[in-house]
Motif scaffolding. Structure first.
Motif, PDB file in Angstrom:
ATOM      1  N   SER A  64      42.888  19.109  38.769  1.00 15.38           N
ATOM      2  CA  SER A  64      43.230  19.244  37.482  1.00 15.38           C
ATOM      3  C   SER A  64      44.272  20.723  37.005  1.00 15.38           C
ATOM      4  O   SER A  64      45.144  20.419  35.537  1.00 15.38           O
ATOM      5  N   SER A  65      43.943  21.796  37.954  1.00 15.24           N
ATOM      6  CA  SER A  65      44.575  22.490  37.616  1.00 15.24           C
ATOM      7  C   SER A  65      45.166  23.559  38.394  1.00 15.24           C
ATOM      8  O   SER A  65      45.084  23.918  39.465  1.00 15.24           O
ATOM      9  N   SER A  66      46.144  24.249  38.272  1.00 11.13           N
ATOM     10  CA  SER A  66      47.354  25.524  39.232  1.00 11.13           C
ATOM     11  C   SER A  66      46.499  26.729  39.364  1.00 11.13           C
ATOM     12  O   SER A  66      46.850  27.627  39.946  1.00 11.13           O
ATOM     13  N   SER A  67      45.696  27.111  38.007  1.00 12.48           N
ATOM     14  CA  SER A  67      44.847  27.959  38.252  1.00 12.48           C
ATOM     15  C   SER A  67      43.716  28.366  37.299  1.00 12.48           C
ATOM     16  O   SER A  67      43.707  27.594  36.262  1.00 12.48           O
ATOM     17  N   THR A  68      42.633  28.728  37.407  1.00 14.92           N
ATOM     18  CA  THR A  68      41.488  29.017  37.036  1.00 14.92           C
ATOM     19  C   THR A  68      41.374  30.576  37.228  1.00 14.92           C
ATOM     20  O   THR A  68      41.137  31.499  38.169  1.00 14.92           O
ATOM     21  N   SER A 147      41.995  35.969  38.834  1.00 17.24           N
ATOM     22  CA  SER A 147      42.028  34.710  38.134  1.00 17.24           C
ATOM     23  C   SER A 147      42.544  33.916  40.367  1.00 17.24           C
ATOM     24  O   SER A 147      42.946  35.203  40.846  1.00 17.24           O
ATOM     25  N   THR A 149      44.607  31.394  41.934  1.00 18.80           N
ATOM     26  CA  THR A 149      45.618  30.219  42.069  1.00 18.80           C
ATOM     27  C   THR A 149      45.928  29.491  43.063  1.00 18.80           C
ATOM     28  O   THR A 149      45.723  29.453  44.825  1.00 18.80           O
ATOM     29  N   TYR A 152      48.300  22.726  42.765  1.00 17.16           N
ATOM     30  CA  TYR A 152      47.744  21.485  41.865  1.00 17.16           C
ATOM     31  C   TYR A 152      47.937  19.556  42.836  1.00 17.16           C
ATOM     32  O   TYR A 152      48.651  19.125  43.813  1.00 17.16           O
TER      33      TYR A 152
END
Length: 215
Positions: A64-68, A147, A149, A152
């Motif tokens: 659900s995210s492209s970066s954490t 972070s 990446t 997505y």
């Protein structure tokens, strides 16, 4: 009759490099769900296999995210203007869909940062070290944000360990020689040291290196 020896000491690793990162090897954790490394914020983390010690941080990237990311609590780093700092960490991933890893060292004032850089990843499931440097333009408190990446809609994970920021501008001249006590100066069987440094070599005056036992 036992022979008395003059000796000299060649100290190595005398640079007093102070580690600024709290809990840099993630050995202490807060038992929430998910668990958090002590002094770090990490919503998508789990305990991972270490580069050294017992744990690493495994950063789990959801679809659900492209970066954490994960970061230290605000204002934990004391950065001094004019000093040069070395930034490093170890990472480990075999997730080919992860694109990159970014480490930022943020100033306490807004979103400006002391240091920010993107590292290309080696994705072979082995530990690799990232290293960078910066010279601080102002004295301020700051925090670290790391972070990763990913494309997505895809998932992956990457582990981090041994995150470090040290003052690399220190020199041997800043060593406190008052912390060294040596006796006697002529020796027969044993010589004793009280020293706050962990690594040094001892040689007899004729050049022979003698063994050291650490306590």
């Amino acid at each position: 009759m036992k022979k008395k020896h003059l000796f000299l000491i060649l100290f190595t690793n005398l640079i007093l490099a102070q580690e600024l990162v709290p809990n840099p090897s993630f050995e202490s954790w807060i038992n929430t769900n998910p668990p958090y490394p002590t002094t770090w914020n990490c919503a998508y983390c789990s305990k991972g296999a270490p580069n050294s010690g017992t744990y690493s941080v495994q950063l789990n990237l959801p679809s659900s995210s492209s970066s954490t990311s994960f970061n230290t609590n605000s204002k934990v780093l004391n950065i001094i203007a004019g000093k040069t700092y070395t930034v490093s960490y170890y990472y480990n991933t075999s997730s080919t869909d992860i694109k990159s890893s970014i480490i930022n060292v943020y100033k306490s004032s807004g979103s400006r940062f002391f240091y920010g850089n993107e590292s290309s990843l080696i994705k072979d499931g082995q530990w690799h070290k990232y290293v960078g440097t910066f010279t601080a333009d102002i004295s301020d408190l700051g925090k670290i944000d790391i972070s990763a990446t990913i494309t997505y809609g895809l998932t992956g994970n990457i582990s981090y360990d041994d995150v470090s920021i040290i003052d690399s501008s220190l020199s041997i001249n800043e060593t406190n020689k008052n912390n060294i006590e040596i006796y006697p100066t002529y020796i027969t069987d044993f010589v004793y040291f009280f020293v706050l440094l962990k690594i040094f070599d001892v040689y007899l005056i004729e050049g022979k290196k003698i063994n050291i036992v650490y306590y």
